[in-house]
Design a protein around this motif. Structure first.
Motif, PDB file in Angstrom:
ATOM      1  N   ARG A   1       3.330   6.040 -16.540  1.00 32.68           N
ATOM      2  CA  ARG A   1       3.186   4.589 -16.682  1.00 32.68           C
ATOM      3  C   ARG A   1       3.033   3.912 -15.323  1.00 32.68           C
ATOM      4  O   ARG A   1       3.275   2.708 -15.190  1.00 32.68           O
ATOM      5  N   LEU A   2       2.630   4.676 -14.329  1.00 38.24           N
ATOM      6  CA  LEU A   2       2.732   4.203 -12.950  1.00 38.24           C
ATOM      7  C   LEU A   2       1.893   2.955 -12.693  1.00 38.24           C
ATOM      8  O   LEU A   2       2.332   2.034 -11.993  1.00 38.24           O
ATOM      9  N   GLU A   3       0.692   2.902 -13.233  1.00 37.84           N
ATOM     10  CA  GLU A   3      -0.183   1.756 -12.949  1.00 37.84           C
ATOM     11  C   GLU A   3       0.456   0.451 -13.411  1.00 37.84           C
ATOM     12  O   GLU A   3       0.541  -0.527 -12.662  1.00 37.84           O
ATOM     13  N   ALA A   4       0.955   0.432 -14.647  1.00 40.38           N
ATOM     14  CA  ALA A   4       1.587  -0.776 -15.173  1.00 40.38           C
ATOM     15  C   ALA A   4       2.909  -1.052 -14.464  1.00 40.38           C
ATOM     16  O   ALA A   4       3.245  -2.213 -14.170  1.00 40.38           O
ATOM     17  N   LEU A   5       3.649   0.007 -14.157  1.00 39.35           N
ATOM     18  CA  LEU A   5       4.932  -0.140 -13.490  1.00 39.35           C
ATOM     19  C   LEU A   5       4.777  -0.769 -12.112  1.00 39.35           C
ATOM     20  O   LEU A   5       5.492  -1.718 -11.748  1.00 39.35           O
ATOM     21  N   LEU A   6       3.819  -0.270 -11.340  1.00 38.60           N
ATOM     22  CA  LEU A   6       3.616  -0.781  -9.985  1.00 38.60           C
ATOM     23  C   LEU A   6       3.152  -2.229  -9.995  1.00 38.60           C
ATOM     24  O   LEU A   6       3.525  -3.012  -9.117  1.00 38.60           O
ATOM     25  N   ALA A   7       2.321  -2.582 -10.961  1.00 42.05           N
ATOM     26  CA  ALA A   7       1.823  -3.960 -11.042  1.00 42.05           C
ATOM     27  C   ALA A   7       2.974  -4.953 -11.188  1.00 42.05           C
ATOM     28  O   ALA A   7       2.924  -6.071 -10.660  1.00 42.05           O
ATOM     29  N   ALA A   8       4.035  -4.550 -11.888  1.00 48.04           N
ATOM     30  CA  ALA A   8       5.176  -5.436 -12.082  1.00 48.04           C
ATOM     31  C   ALA A   8       6.212  -5.309 -10.972  1.00 48.04           C
ATOM     32  O   ALA A   8       6.881  -6.279 -10.639  1.00 48.04           O
TER      33      ALA A   8
ATOM     34  N   GLU B   1       7.623  13.905  -4.491  1.00 50.06           N
ATOM     35  CA  GLU B   1       8.661  13.814  -3.466  1.00 50.06           C
ATOM     36  C   GLU B   1       9.137  12.388  -3.233  1.00 50.06           C
ATOM     37  O   GLU B   1      10.202  12.161  -2.655  1.00 50.06           O
ATOM     38  N   GLY B   2       8.363  11.395  -3.663  1.00 50.40           N
ATOM     39  CA  GLY B   2       8.750  10.008  -3.506  1.00 50.40           C
ATOM     40  C   GLY B   2       8.601   9.484  -2.088  1.00 50.40           C
ATOM     41  O   GLY B   2       7.872  10.049  -1.267  1.00 50.40           O
ATOM     42  N   ILE B   3       9.320   8.403  -1.792  1.00 48.90           N
ATOM     43  CA  ILE B   3       9.206   7.707  -0.511  1.00 48.90           C
ATOM     44  C   ILE B   3      10.576   7.647   0.146  1.00 48.90           C
ATOM     45  O   ILE B   3      11.544   7.171  -0.463  1.00 48.90           O
ATOM     46  N   ASP B   4      10.637   8.097   1.380  1.00 51.27           N
ATOM     47  CA  ASP B   4      11.861   7.981   2.169  1.00 51.27           C
ATOM     48  C   ASP B   4      12.004   6.528   2.623  1.00 51.27           C
ATOM     49  O   ASP B   4      11.109   5.971   3.268  1.00 51.27           O
ATOM     50  N   GLU B   5      13.158   5.921   2.281  1.00 46.13           N
ATOM     51  CA  GLU B   5      13.325   4.488   2.550  1.00 46.13           C
ATOM     52  C   GLU B   5      13.351   4.173   4.040  1.00 46.13           C
ATOM     53  O   GLU B   5      12.852   3.125   4.472  1.00 46.13           O
ATOM     54  N   ALA B   6      13.889   5.069   4.863  1.00 50.08           N
ATOM     55  CA  ALA B   6      13.923   4.815   6.307  1.00 50.08           C
ATOM     56  C   ALA B   6      12.517   4.871   6.891  1.00 50.08           C
ATOM     57  O   ALA B   6      12.137   4.039   7.723  1.00 50.08           O
TER      58      ALA B   6
ATOM     59  N   GLU C   1       0.821  -1.212   0.000  1.00 52.97           N
ATOM     60  CA  GLU C   1       0.000   0.000   0.000  1.00 52.97           C
ATOM     61  C   GLU C   1       0.856   1.264   0.000  1.00 52.97           C
ATOM     62  O   GLU C   1       0.555   2.223  -0.719  1.00 52.97           O
ATOM     63  N   MET C   2       1.913   1.282   0.781  1.00 48.88           N
ATOM     64  CA  MET C   2       2.742   2.486   0.863  1.00 48.88           C
ATOM     65  C   MET C   2       3.435   2.764  -0.456  1.00 48.88           C
ATOM     66  O   MET C   2       3.581   3.928  -0.865  1.00 48.88           O
ATOM     67  N   LEU C   3       3.849   1.730  -1.158  1.00 49.42           N
ATOM     68  CA  LEU C   3       4.458   1.919  -2.473  1.00 49.42           C
ATOM     69  C   LEU C   3       3.429   2.422  -3.489  1.00 49.42           C
ATOM     70  O   LEU C   3       3.708   3.331  -4.278  1.00 49.42           O
ATOM     71  N   LEU C   4       2.238   1.834  -3.464  1.00 54.23           N
ATOM     72  CA  LEU C   4       1.195   2.251  -4.399  1.00 54.23           C
ATOM     73  C   LEU C   4       0.811   3.710  -4.200  1.00 54.23           C
ATOM     74  O   LEU C   4       0.505   4.422  -5.165  1.00 54.23           O
ATOM     75  N   MET C   5       0.813   4.165  -2.963  1.00 55.77           N
ATOM     76  CA  MET C   5       0.450   5.552  -2.680  1.00 55.77           C
ATOM     77  C   MET C   5       1.633   6.499  -2.855  1.00 55.77           C
ATOM     78  O   MET C   5       1.543   7.531  -3.520  1.00 55.77           O
ATOM     79  N   GLY C   6       2.774   6.142  -2.262  1.00 61.40           N
ATOM     80  CA  GLY C   6       3.886   7.074  -2.187  1.00 61.40           C
ATOM     81  C   GLY C   6       4.561   7.374  -3.503  1.00 61.40           C
ATOM     82  O   GLY C   6       5.089   8.482  -3.697  1.00 61.40           O
TER      83      GLY C   6
END
Length: 394
Positions: A384-391, A331-336, A321-326
């Motif tokens: 292309r986020l939808e297809a990218l995230l699915a993979a 700004e992206g997602i802070d890995e920590a 979920e956090m990847l799909l949203m962030g």
């Protein structure tokens, strides 16, 4: 900062509309007479019930935002809005800059209530303009005219410091020049915040039936992408930057409420069909209320809550979920923070082969900053986020 220390977002769902738009698959319901008093009482009772549950976890939660959505929240009695805001302030520790948003339609009747909503405590208004083209408004089943939309934007500007409006693009027959002119007109009236939605065919809608019969044709994928890319160009000319896939704002005017969703923070949703993500006993819970208005109200009257689902999310669920949203955010997602929030290292949540390929193709990038490492989608990646995230997401 732990999830429990971050500000909580409160979402209040008002499920009623005067008519169902042909493209809409939201949880909205048409009623000849809206039972205002019953639903006001039920919303206040469910809010109190859930606040007691949350605050029992170690003290009163800090509240960062309130969002009245729907449905058509501008059909709510302003007194109900005022009561819910007062309750929320009393039940939680409200931030000094508490953001309180209400969605409104720009019909003349609803626009006349904007002053009452401001007096009730709303400090940010979101107008469902959808289009400034008369033919498009008729196609979309909207109850307002272009002139009413312009008048509502003008009125809102005199009442609220923060204004957002919605537009729908990739409509049948829409040209790039027409879209550019429409955006320019809208942003010349209000240039604080824009939410942009591509017209899609959703199951169960009237548009799905028309599309299936060959009576409704949408622009192809390439034309839709060109319309989307033009949006960023026009918005930037008016001082708005894309901070999320579908949202543009002047710096500092971003929706703090919606940022809580995309950053995967805690949010409490009350009202029919409302979803939530709440930290309880150190675990993240996914909650969902009964979708139908009257059964939801009956449950609240009986039990204090219309809760239908309360599921503890696993680390893998949280990571997904956090990847799909962030990754929707510029700004992206802070890995920590990702590891703290999900219990998984980001490397354990992504397919390494797809990640390497997406990085080489320029769809994703990892940036080392003084505050940590950030994973973000590039502009071409967000297309292309939808297809990218699915993979990508395991």
């Amino acid at each position: 900062m732990s999830a429990g220390a971050e500000p909580l977002a409160l979402y209040v769902h008002w499920p009623f509309c005067l008519a169902k738009c042909p493209y809409c698959d939201f949880n909205s319901h048409v009623r000849e007479t809206i039972p205002q008093a019953r639903f006001a009482t039920a919303l206040r009772r469910e809010l109190a019930h859930e606040a007691t549950r949350l605050n029992a976890q170690g003290g009163r939660r800090r509240l960062g935002s309130i969002f009245f959505g729907g449905g058509t929240p501008s059909l709510m009695a302003p007194d109900t809005v005022a009561a819910l805001i007062a309750d929320a302030r009393a039940l939680f520790d409200a931030a000094p800059n508490l953001e309180i948003t209400l969605e409104a339609n720009p019909t003349s009747v609803e626009a006349q209530r904007l002053r009452a909503f401001r007096d009730a405590g709303v400090n940010r208004i979101s107008l469902g303009v959808q289009s400034l083209d008369e033919a498009a408004l008729r196609l979309l089943g909207r109850a307002h005219s272009a002139a009413q939309a312009v008048a509502a934007l003008d009125l809102a500007r005199t009442l609220f410091d923060r204004i957002s409006f919605d537009l729908i693009y990739a409509r049948p027959g829409q040209s790039l020049a027409d879209w550019r002119a429409e955006l320019d007109q809208a942003l010349s009236l209000v240039s604080d915040h824009l939410s942009l939605y591509q017209l899609t065919i959703e199951p169960g809608t009237r548009f799905e039936g028309l599309h299936r019969q060959g009576l409704l044709a949408l622009p192809d994928e390439d034309d839709a992408a060109r319309l989307y890319e033009e949006t960023a160009t026009v918005a930037a000319r008016h001082g708005l930057l894309g901070y999320e896939v579908s949202n543009y704002a002047r710096p500092g005017a971003e929706s703090r409420h919606n940022l809580t969703y995309w950053r995967y923070g805690d949010y409490l949703g009350i009202g029919p069909g409302a979803h939530g993500r709440m930290t309880l006993d150190g675990r993240l819970h996914a909650t969902r209320r009964h979708r139908a208005p009257e059964p939801w109200a009956e449950r609240v009257e009986r039990d204090g809550t219309g809760l239908m689902q309360d599921e503890t999310l696993s680390p893998r669920d949280r990571a997904r979920e956090m990847l799909l949203m962030g990754l929707r955010l510029t700004e992206g997602i802070d890995e920590a923070r990702f590891a703290r929030r999900t219990g998984l290292a980001m490397a354990d949540a992504l397919d390494p082969t797809i990640l390497e390929a997406a990085t080489e193709e320029g769809y994703l990038r990892r940036d080392d900053t003084p505050d940590g490492t950030i994973l973000r989608a590039t502009p071409s990646g967000r297309l292309r986020l939808e297809a990218l995230l699915a993979a990508l997401v395991l």
